[in-house]
Design a protein around this motif. Sequence first.
Motif, PDB file in Angstrom:
ATOM      1  N   VAL A   1      17.298   4.411   1.305  1.00 29.75           N
ATOM      2  CA  VAL A   1      15.733   4.580   1.524  1.00 29.75           C
ATOM      3  C   VAL A   1      15.928   5.991   2.325  1.00 29.75           C
ATOM      4  O   VAL A   1      14.801   6.699   2.236  1.00 29.75           O
ATOM      5  CB  VAL A   1      15.678   3.246   2.803  1.00 29.75           C
ATOM      6  CG1 VAL A   1      14.271   3.883   3.424  1.00 29.75           C
ATOM      7  CG2 VAL A   1      15.440   2.129   2.091  1.00 29.75           C
ATOM      8  N   ALA A   2      16.913   6.658   3.111  1.00 33.34           N
ATOM      9  CA  ALA A   2      16.936   7.776   3.759  1.00 33.34           C
ATOM     10  C   ALA A   2      16.949   8.979   2.480  1.00 33.34           C
ATOM     11  O   ALA A   2      15.912  10.085   2.918  1.00 33.34           O
ATOM     12  CB  ALA A   2      17.949   7.782   4.792  1.00 33.34           C
ATOM     13  N   ILE A   3      17.676   8.890   1.649  1.00 37.65           N
ATOM     14  CA  ILE A   3      17.605  10.078   0.661  1.00 37.65           C
ATOM     15  C   ILE A   3      16.092  10.253   0.280  1.00 37.65           C
ATOM     16  O   ILE A   3      15.828  11.547   0.244  1.00 37.65           O
ATOM     17  CB  ILE A   3      18.565   9.509  -0.569  1.00 37.65           C
ATOM     18  CG1 ILE A   3      20.169   9.497   0.048  1.00 37.65           C
ATOM     19  CG2 ILE A   3      18.486  10.606  -1.533  1.00 37.65           C
ATOM     20  CD1 ILE A   3      21.158   9.354  -0.758  1.00 37.65           C
TER      21      ILE A   3
ATOM     22  N   ILE B   1      11.213  13.593   0.325  1.00 36.42           N
ATOM     23  CA  ILE B   1       9.603  13.832   0.365  1.00 36.42           C
ATOM     24  C   ILE B   1       9.255  14.759   1.713  1.00 36.42           C
ATOM     25  O   ILE B   1       8.319  15.531   1.543  1.00 36.42           O
ATOM     26  CB  ILE B   1       8.989  12.542   0.771  1.00 36.42           C
ATOM     27  CG1 ILE B   1       9.094  11.668  -0.579  1.00 36.42           C
ATOM     28  CG2 ILE B   1       7.694  12.600   0.980  1.00 36.42           C
ATOM     29  CD1 ILE B   1       8.674  10.271  -0.417  1.00 36.42           C
ATOM     30  N   ILE B   2      10.173  14.651   2.671  1.00 39.35           N
ATOM     31  CA  ILE B   2       9.765  15.492   3.966  1.00 39.35           C
ATOM     32  C   ILE B   2      10.113  16.792   3.509  1.00 39.35           C
ATOM     33  O   ILE B   2       9.206  17.946   3.978  1.00 39.35           O
ATOM     34  CB  ILE B   2      10.846  15.101   5.030  1.00 39.35           C
ATOM     35  CG1 ILE B   2      10.354  13.655   5.679  1.00 39.35           C
ATOM     36  CG2 ILE B   2      10.676  16.083   6.282  1.00 39.35           C
ATOM     37  CD1 ILE B   2      11.185  13.003   6.609  1.00 39.35           C
ATOM     38  N   LEU B   3      11.184  17.346   2.932  1.00 41.00           N
ATOM     39  CA  LEU B   3      11.556  18.743   2.347  1.00 41.00           C
ATOM     40  C   LEU B   3      10.310  19.061   1.549  1.00 41.00           C
ATOM     41  O   LEU B   3      10.068  20.236   1.743  1.00 41.00           O
ATOM     42  CB  LEU B   3      12.979  18.620   1.887  1.00 41.00           C
ATOM     43  CG  LEU B   3      14.092  18.314   2.563  1.00 41.00           C
ATOM     44  CD1 LEU B   3      15.271  18.207   1.736  1.00 41.00           C
ATOM     45  CD2 LEU B   3      14.406  19.536   3.759  1.00 41.00           C
ATOM     46  N   VAL B   4      10.032  18.431   0.550  1.00 40.76           N
ATOM     47  CA  VAL B   4       9.150  18.798  -0.263  1.00 40.76           C
ATOM     48  C   VAL B   4       7.709  19.130   0.420  1.00 40.76           C
ATOM     49  O   VAL B   4       6.899  20.163   0.128  1.00 40.76           O
ATOM     50  CB  VAL B   4       8.685  17.749  -1.401  1.00 40.76           C
ATOM     51  CG1 VAL B   4       7.549  18.081  -2.185  1.00 40.76           C
ATOM     52  CG2 VAL B   4       9.906  17.821  -2.439  1.00 40.76           C
ATOM     53  N   LEU B   5       7.404  18.194   1.476  1.00 50.55           N
ATOM     54  CA  LEU B   5       6.051  18.528   2.134  1.00 50.55           C
ATOM     55  C   LEU B   5       6.239  19.648   3.052  1.00 50.55           C
ATOM     56  O   LEU B   5       5.180  20.376   3.326  1.00 50.55           O
ATOM     57  CB  LEU B   5       5.769  17.349   3.092  1.00 50.55           C
ATOM     58  CG  LEU B   5       5.398  15.892   2.081  1.00 50.55           C
ATOM     59  CD1 LEU B   5       5.213  14.934   3.240  1.00 50.55           C
ATOM     60  CD2 LEU B   5       4.061  16.029   1.535  1.00 50.55           C
TER      61      LEU B   5
ATOM     62  N   VAL C   1      -1.632  11.790   6.893  1.00 51.70           N
ATOM     63  CA  VAL C   1      -2.436  10.541   7.058  1.00 51.70           C
ATOM     64  C   VAL C   1      -2.608   9.744   5.858  1.00 51.70           C
ATOM     65  O   VAL C   1      -2.255   8.415   5.657  1.00 51.70           O
ATOM     66  CB  VAL C   1      -3.482  10.746   7.814  1.00 51.70           C
ATOM     67  CG1 VAL C   1      -4.559   9.071   8.060  1.00 51.70           C
ATOM     68  CG2 VAL C   1      -3.285  11.144   9.427  1.00 51.70           C
ATOM     69  N   GLY C   2      -3.026  10.494   4.695  1.00 50.29           N
ATOM     70  CA  GLY C   2      -3.159   9.729   3.477  1.00 50.29           C
ATOM     71  C   GLY C   2      -2.050   9.236   2.763  1.00 50.29           C
ATOM     72  O   GLY C   2      -1.778   8.077   2.295  1.00 50.29           O
ATOM     73  N   LEU C   3      -0.820  10.076   3.011  1.00 46.68           N
ATOM     74  CA  LEU C   3       0.635   9.707   2.344  1.00 46.68           C
ATOM     75  C   LEU C   3       0.996   8.434   3.301  1.00 46.68           C
ATOM     76  O   LEU C   3       1.622   7.545   2.505  1.00 46.68           O
ATOM     77  CB  LEU C   3       1.146  10.790   2.534  1.00 46.68           C
ATOM     78  CG  LEU C   3       1.392  12.071   1.387  1.00 46.68           C
ATOM     79  CD1 LEU C   3       2.184  12.976   1.634  1.00 46.68           C
ATOM     80  CD2 LEU C   3       1.044  11.339   0.105  1.00 46.68           C
ATOM     81  N   LEU C   4       0.833   8.371   4.429  1.00 46.83           N
ATOM     82  CA  LEU C   4       1.095   7.536   5.269  1.00 46.83           C
ATOM     83  C   LEU C   4       0.468   6.153   5.070  1.00 46.83           C
ATOM     84  O   LEU C   4       1.312   5.082   4.925  1.00 46.83           O
ATOM     85  CB  LEU C   4       1.160   7.760   6.889  1.00 46.83           C
ATOM     86  CG  LEU C   4       2.137   8.765   7.365  1.00 46.83           C
ATOM     87  CD1 LEU C   4       1.549   9.189   8.674  1.00 46.83           C
ATOM     88  CD2 LEU C   4       3.465   8.160   7.223  1.00 46.83           C
ATOM     89  N   GLY C   5      -0.874   6.303   4.767  1.00 46.95           N
ATOM     90  CA  GLY C   5      -1.489   5.003   4.612  1.00 46.95           C
ATOM     91  C   GLY C   5      -1.146   4.642   3.011  1.00 46.95           C
ATOM     92  O   GLY C   5      -1.122   3.263   2.824  1.00 46.95           O
ATOM     93  N   LEU C   6      -0.830   5.403   2.327  1.00 46.36           N
ATOM     94  CA  LEU C   6      -0.559   4.954   0.910  1.00 46.36           C
ATOM     95  C   LEU C   6       0.732   4.404   0.867  1.00 46.36           C
ATOM     96  O   LEU C   6       0.864   3.285   0.128  1.00 46.36           O
ATOM     97  CB  LEU C   6      -0.510   6.124  -0.081  1.00 46.36           C
ATOM     98  CG  LEU C   6       0.070   6.003  -1.724  1.00 46.36           C
ATOM     99  CD1 LEU C   6      -0.815   5.285  -2.237  1.00 46.36           C
ATOM    100  CD2 LEU C   6       0.152   7.031  -2.512  1.00 46.36           C
ATOM    101  N   ALA C   7       1.842   4.768   1.891  1.00 46.07           N
ATOM    102  CA  ALA C   7       3.056   4.177   1.935  1.00 46.07           C
ATOM    103  C   ALA C   7       3.017   2.941   2.371  1.00 46.07           C
ATOM    104  O   ALA C   7       3.792   1.928   1.971  1.00 46.07           O
ATOM    105  CB  ALA C   7       4.015   5.192   2.648  1.00 46.07           C
TER     106      ALA C   7
END
Length: 208
Positions: free
Chosen positions: A12-14, A19-23, A143-149
């Motif tokens: 899960v962490a990888i 995603i964090i690095l891309v953002l 916020v949109g990505l968190l909502g989608l997740a």
Amino acid sequence: MKNVLTFRNIIVAIPLLAIILVLDYALPQVDVVRAVGVEIKRMDTEDSKTGQQRTRDVYFLQTETQDGKPRVYRNEDNFLYLKFNSADLQAKVQSFATDKQLVAVRRYGWRIPAFSMFPNAVKVWAVEPGYSHIPVFNTIVIVGLLGLAAFVFLRVRRRLKAMAQKRQEKEEREAREAEEAADRARQEARHKDADIESFLNSDDRKTD
């Protein structure tokens, strides 16, 4: 520690780290710096199609932080950011550099000296001392990505729960069927025993 470093947590962490690095690389950020100058460097690059070396001019914006540390930005057009005015931005920063104007630089990317990587400036505008930028766009995206997740997580969780419930119902049904089959087998065995006993009793009466 062993509970944290489980195979599931690592899996899960990888992607989460990716995603964090891309953002962090792609989302625009704003730096408040002083314009110092501009520079045009002639750089040799390799054509990805032909493999041949070609030379092109690359714009750079020279700035410094408010505490005097140098900070350099690449100034290239980018289709995704709808930036097609690199030459105009170069002239604008050169004008700001005359008075070492305090400016805000919207940029994306990282500065990695080992790979000669520079963040790319998207927009530059003059600001007053004490200027503080509010990242509205980044907040909306995150916020949109968190909502989608959260939506995907709830859907997957609901689906897994439904599958687990169906599996449990199937196991319970199979257990009931097995129990009913066992009951039928016991009843048949009792009937057979009763028939045998009845037959033996009838033989005894005939003998008498």
